[in-house]
Design an enzyme around this catalytic site. Sequence first.
Site, PDB file in Angstrom:
ATOM      1  N   LYS A  57       0.830  -1.207   0.000  1.00 54.09           N
ATOM      2  CA  LYS A  57       0.000   0.000   0.000  1.00 54.09           C
ATOM      3  C   LYS A  57       0.864   1.257   0.000  1.00 54.09           C
ATOM      4  O   LYS A  57       0.612   2.197  -0.770  1.00 54.09           O
ATOM      5  CB  LYS A  57      -0.926  -0.002   1.218  1.00 54.09           C
ATOM      6  CG  LYS A  57      -2.045  -1.011   1.131  1.00 54.09           C
ATOM      7  CD  LYS A  57      -2.886  -0.992   2.400  1.00 54.09           C
ATOM      8  CE  LYS A  57      -4.033  -1.963   2.339  1.00 54.09           C
ATOM      9  NZ  LYS A  57      -4.860  -1.921   3.562  1.00 54.09           N
ATOM     10  N   SER A  73      -0.702   0.774   5.899  1.00 55.66           N
ATOM     11  CA  SER A  73      -1.005  -0.027   7.077  1.00 55.66           C
ATOM     12  C   SER A  73      -1.997  -1.113   6.711  1.00 55.66           C
ATOM     13  O   SER A  73      -2.842  -0.924   5.835  1.00 55.66           O
ATOM     14  CB  SER A  73      -1.579   0.863   8.185  1.00 55.66           C
ATOM     15  OG  SER A  73      -1.703   0.141   9.388  1.00 55.66           O
ATOM     16  N   ASP A  74      -1.851  -2.245   7.381  1.00 55.03           N
ATOM     17  CA  ASP A  74      -2.820  -3.308   7.177  1.00 55.03           C
ATOM     18  C   ASP A  74      -2.890  -4.155   8.434  1.00 55.03           C
ATOM     19  O   ASP A  74      -2.011  -4.094   9.295  1.00 55.03           O
ATOM     20  CB  ASP A  74      -2.477  -4.183   5.974  1.00 55.03           C
ATOM     21  CG  ASP A  74      -3.726  -4.837   5.405  1.00 55.03           C
ATOM     22  OD1 ASP A  74      -4.318  -4.262   4.475  1.00 55.03           O
ATOM     23  OD2 ASP A  74      -4.131  -5.897   5.897  1.00 55.03           O
ATOM     24  N   GLN A  75      -3.938  -4.931   8.505  1.00 54.94           N
ATOM     25  CA  GLN A  75      -4.187  -5.741   9.686  1.00 54.94           C
ATOM     26  C   GLN A  75      -4.743  -7.085   9.242  1.00 54.94           C
ATOM     27  O   GLN A  75      -5.577  -7.162   8.349  1.00 54.94           O
ATOM     28  CB  GLN A  75      -5.205  -5.016  10.561  1.00 54.94           C
ATOM     29  CG  GLN A  75      -5.477  -5.642  11.885  1.00 54.94           C
ATOM     30  CD  GLN A  75      -6.440  -4.773  12.676  1.00 54.94           C
ATOM     31  OE1 GLN A  75      -7.581  -4.586  12.260  1.00 54.94           O
ATOM     32  NE2 GLN A  75      -5.989  -4.240  13.785  1.00 54.94           N
ATOM     33  N   ALA A 110       0.346  -4.055  10.887  1.00 60.48           N
ATOM     34  CA  ALA A 110       1.613  -3.626  10.300  1.00 60.48           C
ATOM     35  C   ALA A 110       1.486  -2.207   9.779  1.00 60.48           C
ATOM     36  O   ALA A 110       0.427  -1.794   9.307  1.00 60.48           O
ATOM     37  CB  ALA A 110       2.016  -4.559   9.163  1.00 60.48           C
TER      38      ALA A 110
END
Length: 197
Positions: A57, A73-75, A110
């Site tokens: 991203k 950011s990612d989860q 993250a």
Amino acid sequence: MTIILASTSKARRALLANAGIAFEAVASPIDERAVEAPLLEAGVPPSEIAQALADAKALGVSVHSPGALVIGSDQVLDLDGERFVKPVDLADAGRQIARLAGRPHHLRSAVTLARDGVVLWRHLDTATLTMRPLDQAAIERYLAAAGDDILWSVGGYMLEGVGIQLFSAIEGDYFSILGLPLLPLLGALRDLDAISN
């Protein structure tokens, strides 16, 4: 210095805005499922998938935003090594909640900073959440109270709202649970002179 959040997530935008960070929000052009596919095939753990998505991203937006510092950011929700994604509808959210009920799971959050197509910094955080036992009637009451907003949330809950009632225990950083490890990110932004101390 221009700061760009490579996301249109309401929760992530609110976290940055509430912290007093001036930023632009730009949707990342990446196809998350296409990034995940080879990683899943290779048996990569959920934590590494979360970091790979955050990297993709940030990089995807940074190559089109010269000089800007881009936050990706990612989860990923990890239930005994199984990865969950955002529910497609309320029925799917109900199925996810039923699977999580009475069990602990991990949220792998993250965050990545990139500039001009280069990753400058990354961080991964894990929180452990234990959902209380729930019967079908309790799940249906929750879905009716929470509404479609939970479709933005992996696992089908939003901890900052009525979703908190689903849990019996939480271990970990609140901001990471909401999808953005904010304290490490603010430290990195200060280190890069993107925000003042």
